[in-house]
Design a protein around this motif. Structure first.
Motif, mmCIF file in Angstrom:
data_model
loop_
_atom_site.group_PDB
_atom_site.id
_atom_site.type_symbol
_atom_site.label_atom_id
_atom_site.label_comp_id
_atom_site.label_asym_id
_atom_site.label_seq_id
_atom_site.Cartn_x
_atom_site.Cartn_y
_atom_site.Cartn_z
ATOM 1 N N PHE A 126 0.828 -1.199 0.000
ATOM 2 C CA PHE A 126 0.000 0.000 0.000
ATOM 3 C C PHE A 126 0.867 1.256 0.000
ATOM 4 O O PHE A 126 0.545 2.238 -0.687
ATOM 5 N N GLN A 127 1.982 1.245 0.734
ATOM 6 C CA GLN A 127 2.891 2.395 0.709
ATOM 7 C C GLN A 127 3.471 2.586 -0.687
ATOM 8 O O GLN A 127 3.632 3.721 -1.161
ATOM 9 N N GLU A 128 3.786 1.458 -1.379
ATOM 10 C CA GLU A 128 4.276 1.552 -2.751
ATOM 11 C C GLU A 128 3.195 2.112 -3.673
ATOM 12 O O GLU A 128 3.495 2.869 -4.606
ATOM 13 N N ARG A 129 1.942 1.768 -3.412
ATOM 14 C CA ARG A 129 0.835 2.311 -4.196
ATOM 15 C C ARG A 129 0.798 3.837 -4.064
ATOM 16 O O ARG A 129 0.606 4.555 -5.046
ATOM 17 N N LEU A 130 0.977 4.322 -2.824
ATOM 18 C CA LEU A 130 1.035 5.759 -2.605
ATOM 19 C C LEU A 130 2.232 6.369 -3.333
ATOM 20 O O LEU A 130 2.123 7.440 -3.947
ATOM 21 N N GLY A 131 3.390 5.693 -3.251
ATOM 22 C CA GLY A 131 4.583 6.191 -3.921
ATOM 23 C C GLY A 131 4.405 6.282 -5.428
ATOM 24 O O GLY A 131 4.842 7.248 -6.058
ATOM 25 N N LYS A 132 3.770 5.273 -6.027
ATOM 26 C CA LYS A 132 3.528 5.296 -7.473
ATOM 27 C C LYS A 132 2.612 6.445 -7.862
ATOM 28 O O LYS A 132 2.814 7.098 -8.885
ATOM 29 N N TYR A 133 1.589 6.675 -7.027
ATOM 30 C CA TYR A 133 0.671 7.765 -7.344
ATOM 31 C C TYR A 133 1.403 9.111 -7.278
ATOM 32 O O TYR A 133 1.268 9.951 -8.179
ATOM 33 N N ILE A 134 2.198 9.316 -6.219
ATOM 34 C CA ILE A 134 2.908 10.580 -6.060
ATOM 35 C C ILE A 134 3.952 10.770 -7.154
ATOM 36 O O ILE A 134 4.055 11.846 -7.756
ATOM 37 N N GLU A 141 4.137 7.880 -15.319
ATOM 38 C CA GLU A 141 4.096 6.655 -14.522
ATOM 39 C C GLU A 141 4.932 5.539 -15.135
ATOM 40 O O GLU A 141 5.556 4.747 -14.420
ATOM 41 N N LYS A 142 4.989 5.475 -16.478
ATOM 42 C CA LYS A 142 5.724 4.396 -17.143
ATOM 43 C C LYS A 142 7.233 4.504 -16.950
ATOM 44 O O LYS A 142 7.972 3.545 -17.213
ATOM 45 N N THR A 143 7.721 5.676 -16.484
ATOM 46 C CA THR A 143 9.166 5.840 -16.297
ATOM 47 C C THR A 143 9.631 5.371 -14.922
ATOM 48 O O THR A 143 10.830 5.402 -14.635
ATOM 49 N N TRP A 144 8.692 4.932 -14.081
ATOM 50 C CA TRP A 144 9.026 4.520 -12.715
ATOM 51 C C TRP A 144 8.901 3.016 -12.535
ATOM 52 O O TRP A 144 8.015 2.393 -13.097
ATOM 53 N N LYS A 145 9.784 2.476 -11.721
ATOM 54 C CA LYS A 145 9.711 1.065 -11.342
ATOM 55 C C LYS A 145 10.020 0.946 -9.852
ATOM 56 O O LYS A 145 10.940 1.587 -9.348
ATOM 57 N N THR A 146 9.230 0.131 -9.153
ATOM 58 C CA THR A 146 9.555 -0.133 -7.749
ATOM 59 C C THR A 146 10.812 -0.988 -7.711
ATOM 60 O O THR A 146 11.036 -1.845 -8.562
#
Length: 274
Positions: A126-134, A141-146
């Motif tokens: 869920f924290q990663e979900r928040l991080g992806k949104y921010i 969004e496509k330029t980011w990867k966890t």
């Protein structure tokens, strides 16, 4: 955990981390642009959280955004979610376990709120979900990867969000490392302000200052001072060398003279070389 105010020692450490050599550099332009983006993002994140948690008792606001000297030991690996940008650099997101447990329980529909228990993989998702949104507000969004936690250092940008849930206030942190700031500088093709020094000097030389001239001194016994009354006459003599200063900084001295019925100060040849 609920918001606590920083101590004076913490505030001093934050101030020491800001290098004056960064003045006029592109990182300041990046910070200003990101601040505007984050303010808009807070409105979007508030709406998103209200949908995710199925409550309107949640709100996100921007508390502060500052240049920040990131130390490798500052971030706790077991509490931080990390996203890596394709062109280089990271965003770190983290908060207090107390808040993450509350958010996660609401999101997954837990029947009982947890407290003082270890975080689970579901909590971190869920924290990663928040991080992806921010991060999606900062770059596509496509330029980011966890990714797994990777420590960083150097001057980055630290954002503190205030997240209000059920009338309690918590802090949520977003940190951009120096490598990602450099990526943004390159993508925006920003250049340092090379003329900043000249502009600063021009502004400085036009600053008004108060020049003080000490014309007389007199030594009195304390008993005489205590007997002074209104309209008493106190004889004084002008100093042969009148010191001239700005604030507490001595500049030079001068002598008082009469020129066409007006008192003037003639500067002596003892100007302070400083």
């Amino acid at each position: 955990m609920p918001i606590t105010h920083p101590t004076s020692d913490q505030s001093e450490q934050e101030l020491q981390a800001l290098n004056v050599e960064l003045l006029g550099k592109p990182i300041n332009v990046i910070r200003e642009k990101l601040e505007a983006i984050m303010m808009d993002m807070c409105h979007g994140l508030t709406h998103q959280l209200q949908n995710w948690l199925k409550t309107d008792q949640v709100n996100v606001t921007l508390q502060q955004m500052n240049l920040h000297m990131l130390a490798p030991s500052e971030l706790a690996q077991n509490k931080t979610s990390t996203l890596r940008h394709d062109a280089g650099g990271h965003i770190y997101v983290y908060t207090a376990p107390e808040l993450l447990l509350k958010l996660s329980d609401r999101f997954y529909g837990a029947s009982v709120d947890r407290a003082d228990v270890p975080l689970t993989s579901s909590d971190f998702r869920f924290q990663e979900r928040l991080g992806k949104y921010i991060s999606g507000w900062v770059a596509p969004e496509k330029t980011w990867k966890t990714t797994h936690f990777e420590p960083s250092h150097g001057v980055g940008i630290k954002t503190v969000l205030t997240l209000t849930l059920d009338e309690k206030h918590y802090e949520f942190y977003v940190e951009l490392d120096s490598l990602f700031v450099h990526t943004l500088v390159e993508e925006l093709e920003l250049q340092p302000r090379k003329d900043l020094g000249a502009l600063f000097n021009k502004s400085l030389t036009a600053t008004p200052v108060k020049v003080n001239v000490l014309l007389s001194k007199k030594t009195l016994a304390l008993s005489d001072v205590l007997t002074l009354q209104p309209n008493d006459i106190l004889p004084i003599e002008l100093l042969a060398k009148a010191p001239v200063s700005i604030g507490t900084q001595h500049l030079f001295s001068g002598r008082v003279a009469d020129q066409d019925g007006q008192l003037v100060l003639i500067f002596n040849d003892d100007k302070d070389s400083q």
